[in-house]
Scaffold this motif. Structure first.
Motif, PDB file in Angstrom:
ATOM      1  N   SER A   2      22.450  78.122  60.060  1.00 22.31           N
ATOM      2  CA  SER A   2      23.251  79.317  59.823  1.00 22.31           C
ATOM      3  C   SER A   2      22.411  80.554  60.156  1.00 22.31           C
ATOM      4  CB  SER A   2      23.690  79.355  58.358  1.00 22.31           C
ATOM      5  OG  SER A   2      24.421  80.529  58.114  1.00 22.31           O
ATOM      6  N   VAL A   3      22.925  81.387  61.056  1.00 15.58           N
ATOM      7  CA  VAL A   3      22.186  82.549  61.544  1.00 15.58           C
ATOM      8  C   VAL A   3      22.978  83.818  61.274  1.00 15.58           C
ATOM      9  CG1 VAL A   3      21.116  83.623  63.567  1.00 15.58           C
ATOM     10  CG2 VAL A   3      21.160  81.121  63.366  1.00 15.58           C
ATOM     11  N   VAL A   4      22.285  84.831  60.734  1.00 11.53           N
ATOM     12  CA  VAL A   4      22.883  86.142  60.487  1.00 11.53           C
ATOM     13  C   VAL A   4      22.170  87.153  61.374  1.00 11.53           C
ATOM     14  CG1 VAL A   4      23.282  87.959  58.770  1.00 11.53           C
ATOM     15  CG2 VAL A   4      23.455  85.556  58.097  1.00 11.53           C
ATOM     16  N   VAL A   5      22.927  88.059  61.976  1.00 11.41           N
ATOM     17  CA  VAL A   5      22.373  89.108  62.830  1.00 11.41           C
ATOM     18  C   VAL A   5      22.617  90.442  62.159  1.00 11.41           C
ATOM     19  CG1 VAL A   5      22.503  90.200  65.097  1.00 11.41           C
ATOM     20  CG2 VAL A   5      22.841  87.731  64.887  1.00 11.41           C
ATOM     21  N   THR A   6      21.573  91.286  62.130  1.00 11.24           N
ATOM     22  CA  THR A   6      21.731  92.605  61.533  1.00 11.24           C
ATOM     23  C   THR A   6      20.875  93.619  62.289  1.00 11.24           C
ATOM     24  OG1 THR A   6      21.736  93.843  59.446  1.00 11.24           O
ATOM     25  CG2 THR A   6      19.891  92.339  59.805  1.00 11.24           C
ATOM     26  N   GLY A   7      21.272  94.860  62.220  1.00 12.18           N
ATOM     27  CA  GLY A   7      20.522  95.922  62.885  1.00 12.18           C
ATOM     28  C   GLY A   7      20.827  95.992  64.375  1.00 12.18           C
ATOM     29  N   SER A   8      20.163  96.932  65.049  1.00 12.43           N
ATOM     30  CA  SER A   8      20.353  97.133  66.487  1.00 12.43           C
ATOM     31  C   SER A   8      19.446  96.196  67.263  1.00 12.43           C
ATOM     32  CB  SER A   8      20.011  98.580  66.856  1.00 12.43           C
ATOM     33  OG  SER A   8      20.806  99.472  66.130  1.00 12.43           O
ATOM     34  N   MET A   9      20.029  95.466  68.199  1.00 11.91           N
ATOM     35  CA  MET A   9      19.250  94.527  69.001  1.00 11.91           C
ATOM     36  C   MET A   9      18.411  95.284  70.034  1.00 11.91           C
ATOM     37  SD  MET A   9      19.856  91.508  67.801  1.00 11.91           S
ATOM     38  CE  MET A   9      19.876  92.322  66.193  1.00 11.91           C
ATOM     39  N   THR A  10      17.274  94.701  70.382  1.00 12.61           N
ATOM     40  CA  THR A  10      16.373  95.286  71.365  1.00 12.61           C
ATOM     41  C   THR A  10      15.986  94.209  72.370  1.00 12.61           C
ATOM     42  OG1 THR A  10      14.516  94.751  69.907  1.00 12.61           O
ATOM     43  CG2 THR A  10      15.401  96.984  69.756  1.00 12.61           C
ATOM     44  N   GLY A  11      15.258  94.607  73.394  1.00 11.25           N
ATOM     45  CA  GLY A  11      14.777  93.649  74.383  1.00 11.25           C
ATOM     46  C   GLY A  11      15.916  92.989  75.136  1.00 11.25           C
ATOM     47  N   PRO A  12      15.795  91.670  75.398  1.00 10.63           N
ATOM     48  CA  PRO A  12      16.797  90.963  76.200  1.00 10.63           C
ATOM     49  C   PRO A  12      18.190  90.924  75.569  1.00 10.63           C
ATOM     50  CG  PRO A  12      14.894  89.541  75.742  1.00 10.63           C
ATOM     51  CD  PRO A  12      14.712  90.815  74.984  1.00 10.63           C
ATOM     52  N   LEU A  13      18.277  91.181  74.266  1.00 10.75           N
ATOM     53  CA  LEU A  13      19.565  91.116  73.568  1.00 10.75           C
ATOM     54  C   LEU A  13      20.217  92.484  73.405  1.00 10.75           C
ATOM     55  CD1 LEU A  13      18.531  88.612  70.748  1.00 10.75           C
ATOM     56  CD2 LEU A  13      19.483  88.091  72.999  1.00 10.75           C
ATOM     57  N   LEU A  16      23.951  93.068  74.291  1.00 14.92           N
ATOM     58  CA  LEU A  16      24.974  92.193  73.716  1.00 14.92           C
ATOM     59  C   LEU A  16      25.694  92.839  72.541  1.00 14.92           C
ATOM     60  CD1 LEU A  16      23.168  88.712  73.678  1.00 14.92           C
ATOM     61  CD2 LEU A  16      24.649  89.667  75.429  1.00 14.92           C
ATOM     62  N   THR A  17      27.009  92.646  72.494  1.00 14.31           N
ATOM     63  CA  THR A  17      27.781  93.096  71.342  1.00 14.31           C
ATOM     64  C   THR A  17      27.577  92.088  70.208  1.00 14.31           C
ATOM     65  OG1 THR A  17      29.744  91.814  71.930  1.00 14.31           O
ATOM     66  CG2 THR A  17      29.574  94.046  72.868  1.00 14.31           C
ATOM     67  N   ARG A  18      28.043  92.407  69.042  1.00 16.83           N
ATOM     68  CA  ARG A  18      27.930  91.481  67.910  1.00 16.83           C
ATOM     69  C   ARG A  18      28.704  90.193  68.194  1.00 16.83           C
ATOM     70  NH1 ARG A  18      24.023  92.332  65.529  1.00 16.83           N
ATOM     71  NH2 ARG A  18      24.478  94.235  64.476  1.00 16.83           N
ATOM     72  N   THR A  19      29.871  90.315  68.806  1.00 13.25           N
ATOM     73  CA  THR A  19      30.660  89.134  69.164  1.00 13.25           C
ATOM     74  C   THR A  19      29.889  88.263  70.154  1.00 13.25           C
ATOM     75  OG1 THR A  19      32.730  90.302  68.784  1.00 13.25           O
ATOM     76  CG2 THR A  19      32.841  88.349  70.183  1.00 13.25           C
ATOM     77  N   GLU A  20      29.264  88.881  71.132  1.00 15.71           N
ATOM     78  CA  GLU A  20      28.480  88.129  72.113  1.00 15.71           C
ATOM     79  C   GLU A  20      27.266  87.460  71.456  1.00 15.71           C
ATOM     80  OE1 GLU A  20      29.418  90.609  76.204  1.00 15.71           O
ATOM     81  OE2 GLU A  20      27.897  91.393  74.840  1.00 15.71           O
ATOM     82  N   ALA A  45      16.701  90.197  62.748  1.00 15.48           N
ATOM     83  CA  ALA A  45      16.676  91.562  62.229  1.00 15.48           C
ATOM     84  C   ALA A  45      16.219  92.547  63.289  1.00 15.48           C
ATOM     85  CB  ALA A  45      15.743  91.635  61.018  1.00 15.48           C
ATOM     86  N   GLY A  46      17.173  93.347  63.757  1.00 11.84           N
ATOM     87  CA  GLY A  46      16.871  94.397  64.718  1.00 11.84           C
ATOM     88  C   GLY A  46      16.456  95.665  63.989  1.00 11.84           C
ATOM     89  N   GLU A  47      16.456  96.755  64.734  1.00 15.07           N
ATOM     90  CA  GLU A  47      16.094  98.049  64.147  1.00 15.07           C
ATOM     91  C   GLU A  47      17.105  98.434  63.075  1.00 15.07           C
ATOM     92  OE1 GLU A  47      15.806 100.838  67.351  1.00 15.07           O
ATOM     93  OE2 GLU A  47      14.229  99.708  68.346  1.00 15.07           O
ATOM     94  N   LYS A  48      16.637  99.065  62.008  1.00 12.60           N
ATOM     95  CA  LYS A  48      17.477  99.517  60.892  1.00 12.60           C
ATOM     96  C   LYS A  48      18.238  98.363  60.248  1.00 12.60           C
ATOM     97  CE  LYS A  48      17.908 104.001  63.067  1.00 12.60           C
ATOM     98  NZ  LYS A  48      18.752 104.883  63.863  1.00 12.60           N
ATOM     99  N   ALA A  49      17.536  97.263  59.980  1.00 13.86           N
ATOM    100  CA  ALA A  49      18.174  96.065  59.427  1.00 13.86           C
ATOM    101  C   ALA A  49      18.714  96.272  58.017  1.00 13.86           C
ATOM    102  CB  ALA A  49      17.189  94.900  59.450  1.00 13.86           C
ATOM    103  N   GLY A  50      18.065  97.059  57.198  1.00  8.98           N
ATOM    104  CA  GLY A  50      18.599  97.428  55.898  1.00  8.98           C
ATOM    105  C   GLY A  50      18.661  96.340  54.842  1.00  8.98           C
ATOM    106  N   SER A  51      19.787  96.324  54.087  1.00  2.00           N
ATOM    107  CA  SER A  51      19.907  95.474  52.897  1.00  2.00           C
ATOM    108  C   SER A  51      19.925  93.989  53.210  1.00  2.00           C
ATOM    109  CB  SER A  51      21.162  95.853  52.106  1.00  2.00           C
ATOM    110  OG  SER A  51      22.313  95.633  52.895  1.00  2.00           O
ATOM    111  N   LYS A  52      20.425  93.597  54.377  1.00  2.08           N
ATOM    112  CA  LYS A  52      20.435  92.170  54.708  1.00  2.08           C
ATOM    113  C   LYS A  52      18.997  91.650  54.842  1.00  2.08           C
ATOM    114  CE  LYS A  52      24.955  91.928  56.883  1.00  2.08           C
ATOM    115  NZ  LYS A  52      25.706  91.669  58.103  1.00  2.08           N
ATOM    116  N   ARG A  53      18.120  92.471  55.415  1.00  7.28           N
ATOM    117  CA  ARG A  53      16.713  92.073  55.541  1.00  7.28           C
ATOM    118  C   ARG A  53      16.082  91.953  54.161  1.00  7.28           C
ATOM    119  NH1 ARG A  53      12.702  92.687  59.826  1.00  7.28           N
ATOM    120  NH2 ARG A  53      10.742  92.082  58.851  1.00  7.28           N
TER     121      ARG A  53
END
Length: 77
Positions: A2-13, A16-20, A45-53
């Protein structure tokens, strides 16, 4: 896994939108989730990950940067 994505993605990602991102997780054999729980295997956890991190840290969930996650799923990008 189970994977959760949060914050702004950087680099190769970065483009990508959240759906992608969720589709990428599923192509790689994982299950995309929107919230962190004890069942979460990985938090991307991307930039500004916040409470999920913060919650992931308190639960001992593995945390990866967008670049680390991109390396893990490189064959599926």
């Amino acid at each position: 896994m189970s994977v959760v994505v949060t914050g702004s993605m950087t680099g190769p990602l970065e483009s990508l939108t959240r759906t992608e991102m969720n589709e990428l997780i599923e192509r790689a054999g994982g299950r995309a989730s929107s919230s962190v729980s004890a069942k979460t295997s990985l938090l991307v956890a991307g930039e500004k990950a916040g409470s999920k991190r913060t919650k992931a840290e308190s639960l001992g969930v593995r945390i990866a940067t967008p670049e680390e996650f991109a390396a893990l799923v490189a064959p599926h990008l």
